[in-house]
Design an enzyme around this catalytic site. Structure first.
Site, short mmCIF file in Angstrom:
data_model
loop_
_atom_site.label_atom_id
_atom_site.label_comp_id
_atom_site.label_asym_id
_atom_site.label_seq_id
_atom_site.Cartn_x
_atom_site.Cartn_y
_atom_site.Cartn_z
N ASP A 210 0.86 -1.19 0.00
CA ASP A 210 0.00 0.00 0.00
C ASP A 210 0.89 1.24 0.00
OD1 ASP A 210 -3.02 0.90 0.71
OD2 ASP A 210 -1.60 2.22 1.73
N ILE A 211 0.54 2.24 -0.84
CA ILE A 211 1.34 3.46 -0.92
C ILE A 211 1.11 4.29 0.35
CG2 ILE A 211 1.83 5.53 -2.28
CD1 ILE A 211 0.57 4.10 -4.68
N GLU A 253 -4.99 2.53 -3.98
CA GLU A 253 -3.53 2.63 -3.95
C GLU A 253 -2.91 1.34 -3.43
OE1 GLU A 253 -4.91 4.63 -0.03
OE2 GLU A 253 -5.62 4.42 -2.08
#
Length: 333
Positions: A210-211, A253
């Site tokens: 996950d960003i 994301e």
């Protein structure tokens, strides 16, 4: 003395000759008409064969001699029909190397079933183009016992159809923004990999990433720049992962990877390399450079994992633990 007049046959009169001459003339006219009709039929057949886009062919099975090939062969294959009639291997040599075994084995099935109607394979034309063919084959059922077995067929160019099918498949399975697998396709493939690993007793790793602070990227630099971040992270993922690994975008994301045959130590190395690769990416907006990081959760297949969902849940929990511990790291769960 009595003089006998020699017997002399009287010349045929017009009345005698007229029926015979008329019959001959009628016969000649009838024969000429038949010839003309045959010629017309041959011309019609020839024009029909020229206009047909499919390649019609006939082969003597025992000798592999090509008995006939229609004019469409030269248009579809871009090769001389004369060369094919002289050597049947011309057709075989045109088949794409990856499809050659299938094309040959499926042709042999004609002898078992009498017909094969679902053959699809690629050829390489003389100028290097790749084309798809749908080739339906049949045994000539009119052959008498002891006569040669003649296999006849019709090969149709289905390149456009195949390209459309591939494009529809790509649209159905690919995330439009990042060109990675979309969520549905990713989990379909992941489940197949999970079942295969369980059946073979092979290792398997599930990586979830996950960003970090992606909302701030969108708020600060705009969604267009956020989309660029997503695209480049997807490129990095595809570049770092091994051949045969699965990679996809499964959320806004959030990305995921499945690593078949990857032992825990190697899976951790892959995740760490991916994290470093992404951290080194540089983005620029209005003269200002910025970087992004990712938090990753890693789960390796164990005997307790009866379904992919359990493996995914452990990776998800590990990813949130990485967030809690300060982000920009890998946590194995």
């Amino acid at each position: 003395m009595v003089h006998e007049t020699p017997y002399v046959t009287a010349p045929p009169t017009v009345e005698h000759t007229r029926p015979a001459a008329a019959a001959t003339l009628l016969a000649l006219m009838h024969a000429q008409g038949e010839v003309e009709r045959l010629s017309e039929r041959e011309q019609l057949l020839s024009s029909l064969l020229v206009s047909v886009n499919a390649v019609l062919w006939a082969v003597d099975w025992e000798s592999r001699r090509v008995l006939y090939v229609s004019p469409a062969y030269e248009r579809v294959f871009g090769r001389s029909a004369g060369l094919l009639l002289a050597d049947h291997r011309e057709w075989r040599n045109s088949i794409h190397p990856e499809d050659l075994d299938y094309a040959e084995h499926s042709l042999h099935r004609v002898l078992e079933h009498g017909a094969v109607e679902d053959r699809e394979y690629r050829i390489i034309t003389a100028d290097g183009q790749i084309r798809w063919l749908s080739d339906k084959c049949y045994i000539n059922q009119q052959a008498e016992p002891g006569e040669p077995v003649i296999v006849v067929g019709m090969a149709e160019d289905i390149t456009e159809k195949k390209q459309l099918e591939l494009e529809l498949h790509r649209l159905a399975t690919t995330d439009a923004l990042t060109q990675s697998s979309n969520r549905r396709h990713f989990f379909e493939c992941a489940n197949q990999a999970f079942d295969s690993a369980c059946a073979q007793g092979a290792p398997l790793a599930f990586l979830l990433l996950d960003i970090d602070d992606f909302k701030e990227v969108n708020d600060t630099y705009g969604h267009l720049e956020g989309d660029q971040v997503l695209r480049r992270i997807a490129e990095s993922g595809r570049g770092v992962l091994r051949r045969g690994d699965l990679f996809g975008r499964i959320g806004g994301e959030e990305f995921a990877a499945v690593l078949p045959g990857c032992a825990p130590e190697m899976a951790l190395q892959v995740a760490e390399r991916l994290g470093k690769e992404i951290q080194q990416l540089t983005f620029s907006y209005d003269g200002q450079d910025f970087n992004v990081t990712i938090s990753q959760g890693l789960a390796n297949l164990s005997e307790q994992d009866s379904t992919l969902d359990s493996l995914f849940a452990r990776a998800d929990a590990a990813m949130y633990e990485a967030k809690r511990l300060g982000k920009n790291r890998v946590v194995a769960g």
